[in-house]
Design a protein around this motif. Structure first.
Motif, mmCIF file in Angstrom:
data_model
loop_
_atom_site.group_PDB
_atom_site.id
_atom_site.type_symbol
_atom_site.label_atom_id
_atom_site.label_comp_id
_atom_site.label_asym_id
_atom_site.label_seq_id
_atom_site.Cartn_x
_atom_site.Cartn_y
_atom_site.Cartn_z
ATOM 1 N N LEU A 1 24.073 -47.448 14.510
ATOM 2 C CA LEU A 1 25.323 -47.601 15.854
ATOM 3 C C LEU A 1 26.779 -48.333 14.768
ATOM 4 O O LEU A 1 27.437 -48.205 15.689
ATOM 5 C CB LEU A 1 24.858 -48.644 16.571
ATOM 6 C CG LEU A 1 22.965 -48.544 17.080
ATOM 7 C CD1 LEU A 1 22.643 -49.345 17.734
ATOM 8 C CD2 LEU A 1 23.283 -47.160 17.984
ATOM 9 N N TYR A 2 26.003 -48.787 13.783
ATOM 10 C CA TYR A 2 27.432 -49.716 13.245
ATOM 11 C C TYR A 2 27.775 -49.486 11.883
ATOM 12 O O TYR A 2 26.150 -49.792 11.489
ATOM 13 C CB TYR A 2 27.635 -51.366 13.603
ATOM 14 C CG TYR A 2 28.714 -52.043 13.045
ATOM 15 C CD1 TYR A 2 30.294 -50.849 13.246
ATOM 16 C CD2 TYR A 2 28.551 -52.669 11.881
ATOM 17 C CE1 TYR A 2 31.332 -52.123 12.033
ATOM 18 C CE2 TYR A 2 29.417 -53.251 11.165
ATOM 19 C CZ TYR A 2 30.434 -52.631 11.507
ATOM 20 O OH TYR A 2 32.258 -53.502 10.920
ATOM 21 N N TYR B 1 34.438 -43.881 15.915
ATOM 22 C CA TYR B 1 33.671 -43.802 14.447
ATOM 23 C C TYR B 1 32.363 -44.339 14.882
ATOM 24 O O TYR B 1 32.753 -46.196 15.186
ATOM 25 C CB TYR B 1 35.148 -44.294 13.791
ATOM 26 C CG TYR B 1 35.819 -43.048 13.900
ATOM 27 C CD1 TYR B 1 36.139 -41.877 13.576
ATOM 28 C CD2 TYR B 1 37.349 -44.046 14.171
ATOM 29 C CE1 TYR B 1 37.216 -41.054 13.329
ATOM 30 C CE2 TYR B 1 38.134 -43.292 14.225
ATOM 31 C CZ TYR B 1 38.159 -42.067 13.410
ATOM 32 O OH TYR B 1 39.675 -40.838 13.819
ATOM 33 N N THR B 2 32.016 -45.251 13.979
ATOM 34 C CA THR B 2 30.772 -45.647 13.519
ATOM 35 C C THR B 2 31.038 -46.987 13.163
ATOM 36 O O THR B 2 30.706 -47.528 13.210
ATOM 37 C CB THR B 2 29.211 -45.083 13.137
ATOM 38 O OG1 THR B 2 29.909 -45.079 11.838
ATOM 39 C CG2 THR B 2 28.841 -44.454 14.086
ATOM 40 N N THR B 3 32.276 -46.822 12.209
ATOM 41 C CA THR B 3 32.557 -48.265 12.281
ATOM 42 C C THR B 3 33.133 -48.692 12.405
ATOM 43 O O THR B 3 33.443 -50.723 12.059
ATOM 44 C CB THR B 3 33.711 -47.780 10.761
ATOM 45 O OG1 THR B 3 34.859 -46.895 10.994
ATOM 46 C CG2 THR B 3 33.127 -46.749 9.393
ATOM 47 N N SER C 1 30.432 -50.903 18.666
ATOM 48 C CA SER C 1 30.882 -50.128 20.276
ATOM 49 C C SER C 1 29.896 -51.786 20.902
ATOM 50 O O SER C 1 29.254 -52.482 20.545
ATOM 51 C CB SER C 1 29.831 -49.244 20.383
ATOM 52 O OG SER C 1 28.802 -49.243 19.794
ATOM 53 N N GLN D 1 29.069 -39.263 9.331
ATOM 54 C CA GLN D 1 28.647 -40.936 10.137
ATOM 55 C C GLN D 1 27.733 -40.666 11.042
ATOM 56 O O GLN D 1 26.472 -40.850 10.836
ATOM 57 C CB GLN D 1 29.211 -41.948 10.440
ATOM 58 C CG GLN D 1 29.786 -42.540 9.154
ATOM 59 C CD GLN D 1 31.459 -43.244 10.103
ATOM 60 O OE1 GLN D 1 31.116 -44.147 10.976
ATOM 61 N NE2 GLN D 1 32.644 -43.080 9.186
ATOM 62 N N LEU D 2 28.132 -39.431 12.105
ATOM 63 C CA LEU D 2 27.247 -38.819 12.581
ATOM 64 C C LEU D 2 25.923 -38.445 12.379
ATOM 65 O O LEU D 2 24.928 -37.845 13.935
ATOM 66 C CB LEU D 2 27.827 -38.319 13.943
ATOM 67 C CG LEU D 2 29.707 -38.951 14.660
ATOM 68 C CD1 LEU D 2 30.236 -37.999 15.471
ATOM 69 C CD2 LEU D 2 28.749 -40.153 15.523
ATOM 70 N N ALA E 1 26.276 -52.178 19.870
ATOM 71 C CA ALA E 1 25.959 -52.233 17.966
ATOM 72 C C ALA E 1 26.585 -54.187 18.554
ATOM 73 O O ALA E 1 25.453 -54.786 17.952
ATOM 74 C CB ALA E 1 27.772 -52.097 17.149
ATOM 75 N N GLN F 1 30.175 -46.043 23.507
ATOM 76 C CA GLN F 1 30.718 -45.719 22.488
ATOM 77 C C GLN F 1 31.677 -45.205 21.507
ATOM 78 O O GLN F 1 32.790 -45.779 22.624
ATOM 79 C CB GLN F 1 29.949 -44.249 22.551
ATOM 80 C CG GLN F 1 28.287 -44.656 23.094
ATOM 81 C CD GLN F 1 27.634 -44.214 22.190
ATOM 82 O OE1 GLN F 1 28.210 -44.580 20.839
ATOM 83 N NE2 GLN F 1 26.152 -44.370 22.127
#
Length: 469
Positions: free
Chosen positions: A284-285, A215-217, A220, A277-278, A223, A212
């Motif tokens: 995921l990305y 940030y999803t930017t 991971s 974002q969360l 992703a 994880q």
């Protein structure tokens, strides 16, 4: 040489601008708060290099979208077709030339990201790394490899032929740039070499990235597994795609219930916004596409194909959450996972679950495939109205592909990617037709126009082989 010296200076200037224009949630304060002289514009620490990749305005935005305009998901009425840009109009009508000699972000933006990734990879390779810095170093290197792979994958879906095992070794691929030196000339690889390179970057990234990210930017491990699943799917390596998608999703993949209070059906943007974002557990990305006149609903020019819109059941919440119908009865896509007008172009669990379902159907496991569709669709229909799917086993694959089109209709340019790969299968190959100003235009399966021309500036600068349309 003059052009290349200019390019080198431009990239240095761009790096300086990157450092000064980071998203506030990801600013590296230690770097920005130190006064530096004019010669000190290059990143020098792990935090500096992380700041380069955290410039989400460059790295996570502006993904290519033009392919979507050329699909059967989009309708542009004759009376406003002249209001879109020339490339969009050419893509929509499958013209022989898309760009007409003009520069294009479809090509340049991914290569700018690749340049940033190579700057990071070259830069961190020379840094002394302590034991306490190893995890940060690994994470950073993995992010750069992921972003480079994602950029190359997006480029391959516009500027290369679809992957075909019998011709991939000779079909022209991409310029695979591995150095941050802008003066280095690189010839086109083959399509096979392009895909091998993408897979290698992702496999290496998987050994480096955490499960994880903050940030999803930032990509991971999950992703990277998700992107690997997409790549294998485009190569028609269905068992590999199934394994990668399953690894990414885990045992209990998160799905957003469209009946939940996270969804705001009466607001302009029905899904949770990018700033939170969360809030959308499926993402995921995070990435979003270019703003385009034909796709951006604020312009009220582009619409969803009427047959696509009618294919949604009356109790299917996607029909009202994805689309808004104007006074003329035309449906416009407004339900992006970005929570804005920009199309979502990242990686989410809904796409990976549909990859799982498709691969299971192709691997002669129709019951499991149908069960996965039920898992998705019960979260998409009004509470208490969904009935489990009943269909002959030999029709499950067609059912999965139909749901994939409806679920991901305006996600990135996935429909364009699907048409390209499915056209290689006579069962699912499709001739697209439109009537534009009284004239019928069409594109046949496997037509050369499924590959865009390389911008003329790149041809002049590097002498690489042009695509034939």
């Amino acid at each position: 040489m003059k052009n290349r010296n200019f390019l080198s200076s431009a990239i240095k200037l761009m790096l300086l601008l990157v450092m000064l224009s980071l998203d506030s949630c990801q600013v590296q304060d230690d770097w920005l708060n130190v006064k530096r002289d004019k010669s000190d514009i290059s990143p020098k620490t792990l935090d500096d290099f992380q700041a380069v990749l955290d410039n989400s305005n460059t790295v996570n935005k502006g993904y290519p979208m033009l392919g979507l305009t050329g699909t059967d998901n989009v309708y542009l009425p004759d009376n406003i077709l002249g209001s879109v840009t020339e490339p969009e109009r050419s893509a929509y009508t499958w013209g022989k030339s898309i760009y007409l000699g003009a520069p294009t972000g479809d090509y340049s933006v991914p290569y700018v990201v690749i340049e940033f990734c190579n700057i990071v990879l070259d830069g961190i390779s020379t840094l002394p790394i302590s034991n306490t810095q190893q995890a940060q170093y690994n994470n950073l290197k993995g992010q750069a490899l992921f972003h480079r792979a994602m950029s190359l994958y997006n480029l391959s879906q516009l500027f290369c032929k679809p992957f075909n095992p019998s011709t991939a070794g000779s079909d022209p691929g991409l310029q695979l740039k591995v150095s941050s030196d802008p003066n280095q000339k690189v010839k086109r690889s083959s399509v096979k070499e392009t895909y091998d390179f993408i897979i290698s970057d992702l496999q290496n990234a998987l050994t480096l990235l955490p499960q994880q990210q903050q940030y999803t930017t930032r990509p991971s491990k999950r992703a990277a597994q998700g992107l690997l699943a997409k790549v294998y799917l485009s190569m028609q390596l269905y068992q590999n795609a199934l394994e990668a998608a399953t690894a990414s999703l885990g045992e209990n993949p998160a799905l957003l219930d469209f009946n939940s209070d996270k969804i705001k059906p009466n607001e302009t943007f029905v899904f949770p916004p990018y700033s939170n974002q969360l809030a959308n557990e499926e993402i995921l990305y995070f990435a979003c596409g270019q703003s385009m006149v034909s796709l951006w609903p604020v312009y009220t020019i582009g619409f969803a194909d009427s047959l696509l819109y009618k294919s949604y059941d009356g109790n299917d919440l996607r029909k009202t959450l994805f689309f808004k119908v104007n006074t003329s009865g035309r449906a416009q896509f407004t339900g992006s996972y970005t929570g804005t007008y920009l199309n979502f172009s990242g990686i989410a669990t809904n796409e990976l679950l549909l990859i799982q379902a498709e691969c299971l159907a192709r691997n002669q496991q129709p019951v499991k495939s149908r069960e996965l569709l039920d898992v998705l669709l019960v979260k998409r229909f009004k509470t208490g109205t969904y009935q489990k799917l009943v269909s002959p086993d030999n029709q499950v694959l067609a059912l999965v592909l139909a749901e994939r089109r409806k679920e991901l209709a305006f996600t990135g340019q996935l429909r364009w990617e699907d048409l390209r790969r499915l056209n290689q299968d006579p069962v699912f190959a499709k001739t697209l037709s439109r009537t534009v100003n009284g004239m019928k235009v069409q594109i046949l399966p496997n037509d050369n126009r499924y590959v865009f021309e390389i911008p003329e500036q790149e041809i002049q600068l590097t002498g690489v082989q042009q695509n034939i349309r």
